[in-house]
Design an enzyme around this catalytic site. Structure first.
Site, PDB file in Angstrom:
ATOM      1  N   GLU A 127     -46.158 -83.245 -13.233  1.00 12.66           N
ATOM      2  CA  GLU A 127     -45.262 -82.846 -12.988  1.00 12.66           C
ATOM      3  C   GLU A 127     -44.572 -81.792 -13.391  1.00 12.66           C
ATOM      4  OE1 GLU A 127     -40.370 -84.634 -11.039  1.00 12.66           O
ATOM      5  OE2 GLU A 127     -41.608 -85.286 -12.065  1.00 12.66           O
ATOM      6  N   CYS A 164     -27.778 -82.076  -1.863  1.00  9.24           N
ATOM      7  CA  CYS A 164     -27.983 -83.889  -3.189  1.00  9.24           C
ATOM      8  C   CYS A 164     -26.732 -84.336  -4.151  1.00  9.24           C
ATOM      9  CB  CYS A 164     -29.051 -83.810  -3.902  1.00  9.24           C
ATOM     10  SG  CYS A 164     -29.606 -82.280  -5.006  1.00  9.24           S
ATOM     11  N   ASN A 165     -26.090 -83.162  -4.630  1.00  7.84           N
ATOM     12  CA  ASN A 165     -25.666 -83.610  -5.443  1.00  7.84           C
ATOM     13  C   ASN A 165     -23.812 -83.603  -5.665  1.00  7.84           C
ATOM     14  OD1 ASN A 165     -26.684 -84.211  -7.952  1.00  7.84           O
ATOM     15  ND2 ASN A 165     -27.096 -81.491  -8.550  1.00  7.84           N
TER      16      ASN A 165
END
Lengths: 276, 440
Positions: B198, B56-57
């Protein structure tokens, strides 16, 4: 053999120090093994002394120091086997090293003049009380660690000491473990002492200062165990009590001999034994 | 002159430092897309070796080429084709590294020194998966195989020899670390989640991964509590039961929207008496706070709010940064070693040709001598071949050693050139004797 033990304790202490300074747990392993080897050498030394004098080697300052070093290391090994934590390694190596080092300055007992039942009982009495004292010493150090770790968590200080010390639960359980074993050894040691007193002096209790303080220590640890079992003294309170308890042990063990009249010192150092 | 061309290791890619999330998500490659891209690389015979990596990075390509500029262009084309994104959208976000910088970069990525969260452990697994993909696609060969094995070794050394992964750097992990410092073993401990959120749910998830005995959930809406409890395989309790439940739970994670404290200090002395002074650990993630801060003063109760946990995370992050300096030394050392190995690869073709030339010459002379003495049949014997091998090995031992160990201050290329000229290795014309031997 005692010089070998001293060397191993010093080496073990060095490894523990390197492990702390370099922040590398790799060096703890050799430190641990050297400490166990030092413990074994101290045990072998006691065995060889027993063979040479034909009796339990529990007389004189040299043997007292060696027994104390042996029993402190014994509790370290016992804690490792029970909790799988290399707790107090550096402190135990340093303390046992100091005791064995001091032992080297005193003469070895070559011969015990009188070998009757009372001498055998005396030797057992000494052995058991030394093991009890070693257990209380270990519990005291663990108590100190508990207080430091508890303060770190309460005050939210997460420095190097916080990371190195184990969890509060392990510290508390291991402290309880040491106090329970110490109390057992003390009870047996005092019981033997009482029986021996009857044999030698004709009375179960002489009520000299040493005896009075020893029973005070017994009652204190009995109260501590009761407090822990009834859950009133848990955590910080129990740790403080373990430290105070050991303070009283030290006074009843050494302070009494210095400040008060007691038959104990004379009995051990008297004409029953012949020094080399 | 056919001295092996200089094969350069090239890294081109973008990461969280060079590309905004909009570009990263556009170019993020799935496993199938990586396979497709590697297939295209192989089809077009663009490079000898290639590797593609996407998280994702970051999206990165590692390839071996004697023309890095051309290679980078080809990678852009393939990425644009596979992701159906115009090249102009992402070119400016890409970096290009070659030589030791490229090797160090790969080692740093695998060791999590280039990650957004320094020292996070997932990256190594992701690199390993991408490497597996490259090997099964047949696009990773001698150089990249060695490079990635060394990268995995570097990552392992960094993890074991430094404390880079030793300190929690997220609030939920910091809470678990603290719980372990209080309770040691969490497998007998019960957890109560009050409210939802969360961060709190993430903390409970981590606790579940650490095998806590049971999870209870208390929510103002009981049904919502039931749903959450189901997620953690736990049980729901009514919100009114929170204070009484403190008698038998050990860790409380609170994250409600309540304007006042839901657990007060004055309740706690009674609670501690009932639970026989067993330790209690409160994690208050709510803002405004749910738990009266005074309860931290009660013996055997430990309270951490979100700011306390954030402080822990910041201190731990600083610790990781200190450890990262040690890790960089390991990476540098291993990158230099790897490049030493790569350099040694240049001499391989010369050694092979040199050995071939000498072997042919020896065989040729033996063949001629035996033919003159009518011993041609004996030429085929094992013993003669072994003798040829031994002569070659003894003869070439010193020249090969000379080539292999030029010393750090000498230039391998000039020595290769010297040996090739000395033995005339680039002359294509074959010895007449060798030709005859082959014909026979």
């Amino acid at each position: 053999m005692i010089s070998v033990a001293l060397f191993l304790y010093i080496l073990s202490f060095c490894f523990y120090v390197i492990s702390q300074v370099q922040n590398n747990p790799f060096y703890r392993r050799p430190g641990f093994f050297l400490l166990v080897l030092g413990f074994m050498c101290t045990g072998i030394n006691l065995f060889l002394d027993a063979v040479s004098i034909g009796h339990i080697p529990a007389f004189g300052i040299r043997n007292s120091l060696v027994i104390f070093a042996f029993s402190v290391s014994f509790f370290f090994v016992l804690l490792y086997l029970r909790f799988k934590v290399d707790l107090l390694g550096g402190a135990v190596a340093a303390f046992s090293g100091l005791l064995t080092g001091l032992a080297l300055f005193f003469d070895k007992i070559q011969y015990i003049g009188q070998k009757d039942f009372s001498i055998f009982m005396t030797a057992l009495h000494v052995f058991f009380t030394f093991f009890a004292n070693a257990a209380f010493f270990t519990a005291c150090v663990i108590g100190l660690f508990y207080l430091v770790q508890e303060k770190n968590i309460k005050l939210k200080k997460h420095g190097i000491i916080f990371r190195r010390l184990p969890s509060l639960e392990i510290l508390e359980s291991s402290g309880n473990f040491c106090i329970a074993w110490g109390f057992f050894f003390l009870t047996v040691g005092l019981g033997i002492g009482v029986v021996m007193s009857k044999q030698v002096f004709g009375h179960f209790l002489m009520l000299d200062a040493k005896e009075v303080w020893s029973f005070l220590v017994w009652f204190l640890y009995a109260a501590l165990i009761h407090g822990r079992l009834s859950s009133r003294w848990r955590g910080r309170k129990a740790a403080v009590m373990a430290i105070i308890g050991f303070g009283i042990v030290v006074f009843s063990f050494i302070g009494i001999n210095i400040f008060m009249d007691t038959s104990h010192g004379e009995y051990f150092m008297g004409n029953l034994i012949i020094r080399g | 002159m056919s001295v092996m061309n200089q094969q350069e290791i090239v890294v081109t890619g973008m990461n969280h430092k060079t590309a905004p999330v909009e570009i990263r998500e556009k170019l993020s490659l799935s496993q199938d897309e990586i396979k497709k891209a590697l297939g295209l690389i192989k089809e077009k015979k663009a490079f000898n070796e290639a590797f593609l990596f996407s998280t994702c990075n970051r999206v990165e390509a590692v390839f071996v080429s004697d023309c890095p500029e051309e290679g980078v262009k080809k990678i852009f084309e393939i990425l644009a084709l596979v992701k159906n994104v115009p090249m102009s959208d992402f070119i400016s976000c890409f970096y290009k590294l070659t030589g030791i910088d490229a090797v160090k970069h790969i080692f740093r990525v695998a060791s999590s020194l280039d990650s957004m969260i320094l020292g996070e452990p997932q990256i190594l697994g992701q690199v390993k998966t991408a490497y597996k993909c490259a090997t099964s696609a047949g696009s990773s060969k001698v150089i990249l195989n060695r490079l990635f094995h060394r990268a995995f070794q570097a990552a392992k050394r960094v993890r074991t020899e430094t404390g880079i992964g030793g300190h929690a750097v997220s609030i939920s992990y910091a809470a678990i670390e603290l719980a372990k410092k209080i309770f040691g073993n969490l497998s007998t401990k019960k957890v109560l989640l009050v409210g939802a959120g969360e961060m709190a749910e993430l903390a409970v998830e981590h606790l579940v991964q650490n095998n806590v005995a049971h999870v209870f959930v208390a929510n103002r809406t009981f049904e919502k509590g039931l749903d959450l409890a189901k997620r953690f395989s736990g049980s729901a309790i009514r919100f009114e039961e929170v204070v009484s439940s403190l008698e038998w739970v050990d860790i409380i994670i609170s994250s409600t929207g309540a304007p006042d404290y839901i657990i007060n200090g004055k309740d706690m002395r009674q609670v501690m008496k009932k639970r026989k002074n067993r330790p209690l650990f409160f994690i208050d993630i709510a803002v405004p706070r749910d738990i009266d801060p005074d309860i931290n003063k009660v013996d055997n109760i430990y309270l951490y709010d979100v700011d306390d946990l954030q402080d822990v995370v910041e201190v731990n992050m600083e610790e990781r940064k200190k450890e990262a300096a040690l890790a960089e030394e390991i990476v540098d050392e291993m990158a230099v070693k790897f490049l030493g190995w790569k350099k040694s690869l240049q001499i391989v073709p010369t050694i092979v040709e040199l050995r071939k030339k000498v072997q042919d010459a020896v065989e040729c002379e033996i063949f001629r001598t035996m033919k003159d003495n009518n011993l041609e049949k004996s030429f085929q014997s094992e013993a003669v071949y072994r003798m040829v091998d031994s002569i070659c090995s003894r003869l070439l031992h010193d020249p090969i050693n000379f080539l292999k160990n030029p010393g750090s201050h000498r230039d391998v290329q000039s020595y290769i050139l010297l040996v090739r000229n000395l033995f005339n290795l680039d002359d294509k014309g074959k010895d007449e004797c060798v030709v005859k031997k082959i014909e026979n």
